[in-house]
Design an enzyme around this catalytic site. Sequence first.
Site, PDB file in Angstrom:
ATOM      1  N   LYS A  82      14.585 -72.207   6.295  1.00  0.00           N
ATOM      2  CA  LYS A  82      16.146 -72.625   5.781  1.00  0.00           C
ATOM      3  C   LYS A  82      16.881 -71.574   6.176  1.00  0.00           C
ATOM      4  CE  LYS A  82      15.334 -76.271   3.113  1.00  0.00           C
ATOM      5  NZ  LYS A  82      14.158 -76.238   3.343  1.00  0.00           N
ATOM      6  N   ARG A  86      19.472 -71.969  -1.016  1.00  0.00           N
ATOM      7  CA  ARG A  86      19.625 -73.307  -1.799  1.00  0.00           C
ATOM      8  C   ARG A  86      20.794 -73.534  -3.219  1.00  0.00           C
ATOM      9  NH1 ARG A  86      13.213 -76.006  -1.371  1.00  0.00           N
ATOM     10  NH2 ARG A  86      14.045 -76.006   0.603  1.00  0.00           N
ATOM     11  N   GLN A 171       5.444 -67.282  -6.239  1.00  0.00           N
ATOM     12  CA  GLN A 171       5.005 -68.482  -5.734  1.00  0.00           C
ATOM     13  C   GLN A 171       3.469 -67.997  -5.592  1.00  0.00           C
ATOM     14  OE1 GLN A 171       5.323 -71.273  -2.336  1.00  0.00           O
ATOM     15  NE2 GLN A 171       3.311 -71.176  -2.188  1.00  0.00           N
ATOM     16  N   LYS A 227      11.439 -82.368  14.074  1.00  0.00           N
ATOM     17  CA  LYS A 227      11.282 -82.947  13.359  1.00  0.00           C
ATOM     18  C   LYS A 227      11.416 -84.373  13.004  1.00  0.00           C
ATOM     19  CE  LYS A 227      11.258 -79.322   9.828  1.00  0.00           C
ATOM     20  NZ  LYS A 227      11.670 -78.536   8.432  1.00  0.00           N
ATOM     21  N   LYS A 230      13.970 -88.076  10.805  1.00  0.00           N
ATOM     22  CA  LYS A 230      15.525 -87.616  10.709  1.00  0.00           C
ATOM     23  C   LYS A 230      16.000 -88.995  10.912  1.00  0.00           C
ATOM     24  CE  LYS A 230      16.219 -83.324   8.874  1.00  0.00           C
ATOM     25  NZ  LYS A 230      17.228 -83.276   7.513  1.00  0.00           N
TER      26      LYS A 230
END
Length: 405
Positions: A82, A86, A171, A227, A230
């Site tokens: 990213k 976020r 995590q 990717k 999309k």
Amino acid sequence: MSVLNTLKERGFIQQLTHEEEIGELLAKEKITFYIGFDPTADSLHVGHFLGMMVMAHMQQAGHRPICLIGGGTAMVGDPSGKADMRKMMTTETIAHNGERFKKQMQRFIDFSDDKALMANNAEWLLTLNYVQFLRDIGVHFSVNRMLTAECFKQRLDKGLSFLEFNYMLMQGYDFLELNRRFDCIMQMGGDDQWSNILAGADLIRRKEGKLAYGLTFTLLTTSDGRKMGKTEKGALWLDAEKTSPYDFYQYWRNVDDADVEKCLALLTFLPMAEVRRLGALKDKEINIAKKTLAFEVTKLIHGQYEAEKAQQAAEALFGGAGKLDNAPTVAVTADTIGAKLLDVLVSTGIIPSKSEGRRLIQQGGLYVGDAKVADPDFLLAAGLFENNSLLVRKGKKNYHRIIIK
């Protein structure tokens, strides 16, 4: 053939922590493993597809998957892959999204009789005592080592918040908690999660004194590294209300020739001999493989009936049969007659914006019936409709029907 060999043969595996040990473990024992899903939307998208296929292959081999919904971690945000931080979400939104995920996963995963579990890390993360967490967990993490992780390095220039810097600890703690609660000994995830997976396995070794394992699978990309998933409308969603079964089918029907064999191996359960046969087809015959791919993937996500409907609609449209019953259809009112075509296409969601529509017209890619639209101010005249129905085409193969209610 062991499930590890199956995953290798089909092209899933990118990295493993202990290849020989994992191969022996998966061949001789039945283990519990987990994959995390970030509940930032109310539907899974095609980017989650690989993870679900891995879980399905593992479950079919007798292993137990845990689908971990990141209800706690989503309130912090994973910096992996990213460019920006976020948006934070409410617990109610996260819980709602998690329930939607489970319904979609049930097409792949059998949750009956504890054959698979769904957990939410909010259960243990949101009640943590911060100071105690730092003393028990934070002490085992080296900041110097964390800063070498790819997920952090790519954000340092732009700015990495301390909030996100905690993500790896959280995590890692997830893996430890699942190990303690369910004897989960392996974490799997996309290759962008490698650093986080290593951190969790190392934490279990330090806290529990036993081995834990990690495996990453390839990200779903085209042959030139872009990717997949999309579209001009955004992500390719697994929810039929967000991406119709017909549009979903058409996406896979139109993949590049070079990507067909890989997609058949990763996203269907067809035997590899059949995957290789279809992948070896050339020129016009590759369309046979593309149709098979589109049907099989749509069947997995939306079921046999919707896959057949989408296939029939595509065959009718492209075969010139004129049967449009199953084509994506939008309804407009009679007062739409005389309006600008672009306004109607935007308001009905057929195109995402007027600028996109103008660009499509400039490139010669918008048709009404068989006629190319050359004027951005083109008006929808009554004479264009036949039996209150009008066919619009974007590009070579993307058809929509507009009907007057």
